[in-house]
Structure formats: structure tokens, C-alpha cells
Write an enzyme that holds these catalytic residues in place. Structure first.
Site, short mmCIF file in Angstrom:
data_model
loop_
_atom_site.label_atom_id
_atom_site.label_comp_id
_atom_site.label_asym_id
_atom_site.label_seq_id
_atom_site.Cartn_x
_atom_site.Cartn_y
_atom_site.Cartn_z
N ASN A 152 0.37 36.40 20.02
CA ASN A 152 -0.49 35.73 21.12
C ASN A 152 -1.70 35.29 20.61
O ASN A 152 -2.50 36.14 20.19
CB ASN A 152 -0.55 36.71 22.38
CG ASN A 152 -1.40 36.46 23.25
OD1 ASN A 152 -1.88 35.18 23.36
ND2 ASN A 152 -1.97 37.44 24.08
N TRP A 153 -2.01 34.12 20.55
CA TRP A 153 -3.13 33.60 19.94
C TRP A 153 -4.32 33.38 20.72
O TRP A 153 -5.41 33.21 20.60
CB TRP A 153 -2.97 32.09 19.38
CG TRP A 153 -2.19 32.02 18.29
CD1 TRP A 153 -1.51 32.93 17.49
CD2 TRP A 153 -1.70 30.72 17.49
NE1 TRP A 153 -0.86 32.54 16.58
CE2 TRP A 153 -0.96 31.31 16.34
CE3 TRP A 153 -2.13 29.42 17.69
CZ2 TRP A 153 -0.37 30.21 15.51
CZ3 TRP A 153 -1.29 28.64 16.80
CH2 TRP A 153 -0.81 28.92 15.57
N LYS A 154 -4.17 33.74 22.14
CA LYS A 154 -5.21 33.99 23.30
C LYS A 154 -5.84 32.56 23.09
O LYS A 154 -5.63 31.46 22.96
CB LYS A 154 -5.99 35.25 23.10
CG LYS A 154 -5.10 36.47 22.98
CD LYS A 154 -6.15 37.77 23.17
CE LYS A 154 -5.18 39.03 22.53
NZ LYS A 154 -5.84 39.99 22.88
N HIS A 165 0.04 39.33 31.28
CA HIS A 165 -0.81 40.08 30.06
C HIS A 165 -2.02 40.75 30.56
O HIS A 165 -2.55 40.16 31.70
CB HIS A 165 -1.26 38.83 29.07
CG HIS A 165 -2.00 39.40 27.78
ND1 HIS A 165 -3.21 39.98 27.93
CD2 HIS A 165 -1.38 39.75 26.62
CE1 HIS A 165 -3.55 40.66 26.60
NE2 HIS A 165 -2.41 40.48 25.98
N GLU A 207 -5.03 40.68 30.10
CA GLU A 207 -6.14 39.95 30.29
C GLU A 207 -6.09 39.27 31.47
O GLU A 207 -7.19 38.89 32.12
CB GLU A 207 -6.68 39.15 28.86
CG GLU A 207 -7.07 40.25 27.65
CD GLU A 207 -6.61 39.86 26.32
OE1 GLU A 207 -6.25 38.75 26.16
OE2 GLU A 207 -6.73 40.57 25.42
N GLU A 212 2.16 47.28 26.65
CA GLU A 212 0.82 46.98 25.90
C GLU A 212 -0.31 47.74 26.40
O GLU A 212 -0.69 47.52 27.58
CB GLU A 212 0.41 45.49 25.92
CG GLU A 212 1.51 44.43 25.45
CD GLU A 212 0.53 43.19 24.93
OE1 GLU A 212 0.51 42.91 23.85
OE2 GLU A 212 0.04 42.79 25.80
N GLY A 250 -6.76 44.92 21.25
CA GLY A 250 -8.08 44.48 20.44
C GLY A 250 -8.91 45.60 20.44
O GLY A 250 -10.29 45.25 20.06
N SER A 272 -2.81 46.37 19.11
CA SER A 272 -3.53 46.70 17.71
C SER A 272 -2.46 46.95 16.66
O SER A 272 -2.38 47.62 15.81
CB SER A 272 -4.40 47.77 17.55
OG SER A 272 -5.63 47.75 18.27
N GLY A 328 -1.70 40.37 18.78
CA GLY A 328 -2.96 39.43 19.13
C GLY A 328 -3.54 39.21 18.07
O GLY A 328 -3.20 38.12 17.14
N GLY A 329 -4.68 39.82 17.55
CA GLY A 329 -5.80 39.53 16.43
C GLY A 329 -4.94 39.45 15.13
O GLY A 329 -5.52 38.38 14.56
#
Ligand code: PEP
Length: 253
Positions: A11-13, A97, A99, A169, A175, A215, A236-237
């Protein structure tokens, strides 16, 4: 026994312009052998879906979107529909998600409409659920997840759910660099599968892929993936750098 193909999703957000996304996708494809066991998905921002789809074309990398709206078309400024995502080359769409729940007011009812719209458009929903740190500390993890699943999956037939992917998640692990322990993750994944079994039956629950997200890094992927109810990772990251994401994809080596 059901065999579930593992899935590693990135997920590149809200990261990467079109040229940056193209470079990343190209570099990722260059890291692959073509013999990967896991299904691979990347979810760039909406602006980069079409350019990235041209790059990943016939490669094993699948395209996903990070969100959709539940209507197919109309006066909904700023929104993108399921058929539009399909026309951009998407096979998957991330829904619910944390976020989006936290910053954009996404509710379980909205998640439910989005899942139905995704399935109707022929997309595979990646349905995110997860508890906050306060909820976990208050012993409410399972009740929070049950509510998210009850409302999010309301009215969905076994057939409609059959292709869907679940993603656990924990919000406190996203993150933060603080992943759930393998024991914490497995406990929840087993619970989610039990919920799915009650809701859709043993066969569908046994075939459903449940990803862990929060993470995930090259260093912790193998131990998470070794657990019986963890079928993949939503990253993610660590998905933003192709070399790092490729290490996660090749977690078995
Ligand atoms: C995510 O955004 O889905 C996620 C799991 O992020 P991270 O891997 O950075 O914790």
C-alpha cells in the site's frame, strides 16, 4: 485441506508522483524471478494507476486501488468508482483502511457499501479491520473486530465474499515500527477465521486469505508468514522501496 496462496500486498498510500511510481514499479518488476510463490499486489495512488498498470502489464504483479466509491457514476466530485478502477487495470481494491476510517470518516456502513460495489464491479476487495491501542488495552480487541466484520460484511452472500481478502491491521502497529507479535497476530487471525466460518461456512472460511498488516519488514515477514492463519502481508512503509518490498516477497529465501 485448503491451500491458500500467500499474498504480499504493498500500500503506497499518498506517496509517489507518476514518474516516481513508474520507476518504483519498473524496479520492482526487475527484482522478480517470475517464480514467486506469493501473489504480489501494489496499490499506488489513484493518479499512478494507469501508468503503473502499463509497466506491470504481463508481469506477476497485480494492481490494486486504495479506495473506491460505491456508486458507479454521478455527481460525486473527487470520487472514483469500481468500473473506473477496472478500466484503469485494477484487480484489487483496499477498503476500510484505518487511515480512511480515522481521517475521512469512513464507517462500517460505508465499508459495507464499498465491498458490495467492488464485488459488483469484478474487483477483489481487501477488507481492513483493526483495533486501536486503547481498545486493545481495554480488552476490546475481539468485540471491536466482530463489530467491524458484522457491519462491514452485512448482507454479503457466501458467493459475494468468496474472493475477498481480509486484512488484520492493528492501528497501533501501522507506521509505528511496532509490529504485533506473532502470537498476537495468530490469535486474532484465528478469531477472524472462526468468525468467517460462522458467517459463511467452513469451506469459504478455510479458503479465505487473511493478511497481516502493521510494520511488516523483511526481518519479521518469515516468522509471521509461518503461522497457520496468516496468509500474507499488507505492507505500507516497507513497500515503497522496491528492493525492500522484494525482500518481503522473497521471505522464504
Ligand atoms: C498499512 O498502511 O497498511 C501498513 C500496514 O503500514 P505500515 O506497514 O507502514 O505499518
Amino acid at each position: 485441506m485448503t491451500t491458500r496462496r500467500p499474498m504480499i500486498a504493498g500500500n503506497w498510500k499518498m506517496h509517489k508522483t507518476c514518474p516516481e511510481a513508474e520507476d518504483t514499479a519498473r524496479a520492482l518488476v526487475g527484482q522478480l524471478t517470475g517464480k514467486e510463490e506469493a501473489e504480489i499486489m501494489i496499490a499506488p495512488p489513484a493518479t499512478a494507476l494507469v501508468p503503473v498498470s502499463r509497466i506491470i502489464g504481463d508481469t506477476p504483479v497485480q494492481l490494486g486501488a486504495q479506495n473506491l466509491f460505491w456508486e458507479n457514476q454521478g455527481a460525486y466530485t473527487g470520487e472514483v468508482s469500481g468500473p473506473m478502477l477496472v478500466s484503469a487495470g485494477c484487480r484489487y481494491v483496499i477498503i476500510g483502511h484505518s487511515e480512511r476510517r480515522q481521517y475521512f470518516g469512513e464507517t462500517d456502513e460505508g465499508v459495507n457499501k464499498k465491498i458490495k460495489a467492488a464485488v459488483a464491479a469484478g474487483l477483489v476487495p481487501v477488507i481492513c479491520i483493526g483495533e486501536s491501542e486503547t481498545e486493545r488495552d481495554g480488552g476490546k480487541t475481539f468485540s471491536v473486530l466482530d463489530k467491524q466484520m458484522e457491519k462491514g460484511l452485512e448482507g454479503l452472500s457466501e458467493d459475494q465474499f468468496s474472493q475477498a481478502v481480509m486484512a488484520y491491521e492493528p492501528v497501533w502497529a501501522i507506521g509505528t515500527g511496532r509490529s504485533a507479535t506473532p502470537e498476537q497476530a495468530q490469535e486474532v487471525h484465528a478469531h477472524v477465521r472462526q468468525f468467517l466460518e460462522k458467517r459463511f461456512g467452513a469451506q469459504t472460511a478455510g479458503a479465505a486469505r487473511i493478511l497481516y498488516g502493521g510494520s511488516v519488514k523483511p526481518a519479521n515477514t518469515a516468522e509471521l508468514m509461518a503461522l497457520p492463519d496468516i496468509d500474507g502481508a499488507l505492507v505500507g512503509g516497507a513497500s515503497l522501496k522496491p528492493e525492500t518490498f522484494a525482500e518481503i516477497i522473497h521471505y522464504k529465501r
